[in-house]
Design a protein around this motif. Structure first.
Motif, short mmCIF file in Angstrom:
data_model
loop_
_atom_site.label_atom_id
_atom_site.label_comp_id
_atom_site.label_asym_id
_atom_site.label_seq_id
_atom_site.Cartn_x
_atom_site.Cartn_y
_atom_site.Cartn_z
N ILE A 145 1.02 -1.14 -0.20
CA ILE A 145 -0.11 -0.01 -0.08
C ILE A 145 0.99 1.26 0.09
O ILE A 145 1.81 1.36 0.96
N LEU A 146 0.57 2.09 -0.91
CA LEU A 146 1.46 3.18 -1.09
C LEU A 146 0.77 4.35 0.09
O LEU A 146 -0.25 4.46 0.19
N VAL A 147 1.76 4.90 0.76
CA VAL A 147 1.44 5.91 1.65
C VAL A 147 2.27 7.32 1.42
O VAL A 147 3.63 7.21 1.44
N SER A 148 1.82 8.31 0.86
CA SER A 148 2.48 9.51 0.75
C SER A 148 1.57 10.61 0.88
O SER A 148 0.56 10.44 1.41
N GLY A 149 2.29 11.85 0.93
CA GLY A 149 1.71 13.31 1.30
C GLY A 149 2.64 14.03 2.04
O GLY A 149 3.74 13.93 1.59
N GLY A 150 2.06 15.03 2.90
CA GLY A 150 3.07 16.19 3.39
C GLY A 150 2.36 16.59 4.56
O GLY A 150 1.42 16.48 5.16
N LEU A 151 3.32 17.52 5.18
CA LEU A 151 3.14 18.29 6.47
C LEU A 151 2.69 19.63 6.03
O LEU A 151 3.53 20.22 4.97
N ALA A 152 1.76 20.11 6.47
CA ALA A 152 1.07 21.59 5.93
C ALA A 152 2.13 22.49 6.28
O ALA A 152 3.12 22.53 7.22
#
Length: 379
Positions: free
Chosen positions: A146-153
């Motif tokens: 499962i791919l997990v990606s994103g970022g911190l505001a």
């Protein structure tokens, strides 16, 4: 799968790309990144809710917005998605309800059923959440592949507070996870830095989470100042020019760590991610051309991982890169668009930390000073 975008300037729609004529009344997902002073206004959220009444609406403050091949400030970029064969499940937690960010990450992942889950897109408060612990918690409950990606505001270059909101006006301390489900989803991802290392490899000998006290049994701030030379008078801003490369153990790959602040009174350095004792570090410095080349490499890697042309590419890049590149900042976005071609819609934002795996569809990691790309299409 259909994708559209809107760019708001001063709270008003300025540009729109809706090549496939999405009916906004039927859109399933809205993701918006923007200047805090705009998106934390309740009136802005209510406007989006009226425009997209049946969509999950995820909003994050940022340090710059990416729309097409340009970077904007004091704006909001909104991405609109409609699926034909897939679906999403979105969840939000308050980090203050947990003893630490690790437990928050575990809980967030547990909110999402794992069957048929392909991708988890994470948007987190960038001021109060420990990003290193957050990704460890996410990995602890992540099923294989499962791919997990994103970022911190982000919060521009003010570093005052960041805000996040799912189906509400954004507020501090929130973390959002959007689960993407369906066998027809095709994804790719990449994360590159492009910084140059210099000096000897050294060892973290005293630290506490993201606070660094000693390197090689010497005061870390004193050693750091020695390497800054003429930039010492420009601290703490000049610290963005000299991040650290960190290897936490023999089995891990390097990740970047950037300095958030310097405490002259206590003679310590505070970083945007943890630096465990025993980790190996190298001092890094900026090379403008190599930073932009890293964006090119990330885009090529994304294409190499895919069988079909992506519909959407989400770029999350570090505020440090934005401040270092200055007037050349559009170049790292332009080169990605050149590689991906005219078809994909490109959006994203500048963050206080990037979340992306180091290896294809492996555990996610917290990065600083990198540019990350996640692409998605529905076959």
């Amino acid at each position: 799968m259909k994708v559209a975008t809107l760019l708001f300037i001063n709270g008003e729609p300025k540009y729109e790309r809706n090549d496939e004529d999405i009916d906004y009344q039927k859109a399933q997902l809205i993701i918006g990144y923007g200047a805090r002073n705009i998106i934390e206004e309740n009136s802005f959220f209510l406007m989006l809710k009226e425009k997209f009444p049946n969509a999950e609406i995820a909003l994050s403050s940022s340090s710059g917005e990416i729309y097409g091949n340009e970077v904007y400030d004091n704006s909001v970029v909104v991405t609109i998605v409609e699926f034909s064969k897939s679906h999403i499940i979105a969840s939000q937690i308050n980090a203050e309800n947990f003893p630490n960010s690790f437990e928050a990450g575990k809980n967030l992942m547990q909110h999402l059923p794992q069957e048929h889950l392909k991708w988890v897109f994470v948007l987190s408060d960038g001021s109060s959440v420990n990003g290193s612990q957050l990704v460890q918690g996410l990995n602890a409950k992540r099923s294989k592949n499962i791919l997990v990606s994103g970022g911190l505001a982000g919060d521009g270059n003010k570093f005052e507070k960041t805000v996040i909101g799912l189906n509400q006006t954004p507020v501090p301390n929130q973390i959002i996870a959007i689960g993407f489900y369906g066998e027809n989803l095709e994804l790719s991802h990449a994360s590159y830095g492009g910084w140059e290392s210099f000096g000897l490899e050294r060892t973290v000998t005293r630290s506490q989470n993201n606070i660094l006290y000693e390197i090689d049994h010497r005061n870390a701030l004193d050693l750091y100042k020695k390497y800054l030379g003429k930039y010492i008078e420009e601290l703490p801003g000049s610290a963005l020019l000299f991040p650290l490369s960190l290897i936490s153990d023999d089995n891990s790959s390097p990740v970047m760590r950037t300095i958030l602040s310097i405490n002259e009174k206590d003679n310590v350095m505070v970083f945007a991610g943890d630096l465990p004792e025993g980790s190996k570090i190298r001092f890094m410095k900026a090379n403008m051309d190599r930073l932009i080349d890293a964006a090119n490499d990330a885009a090529i890697r994304c294409l190499d991982m895919k069988l079909h042309q992506p519909k959407l590419a989400i770029i999350i890049s570090c505020v440090g890169r934005k401040l270092v590149l200055g007037e050349r900042i559009n170049e790292e976005v332009e080169i990605i668009k050149d590689v991906l071609g005219p078809t994909p819609i490109i959006t994203g934002f500048y963050s206080y930390g990037e979340i992306s795996p180091l290896k294809p569809f492996g555990d996610c990691a917290l990065h600083n000073q990198t540019i990350t790309i996640t692409t998605i299409t529905e076959t």
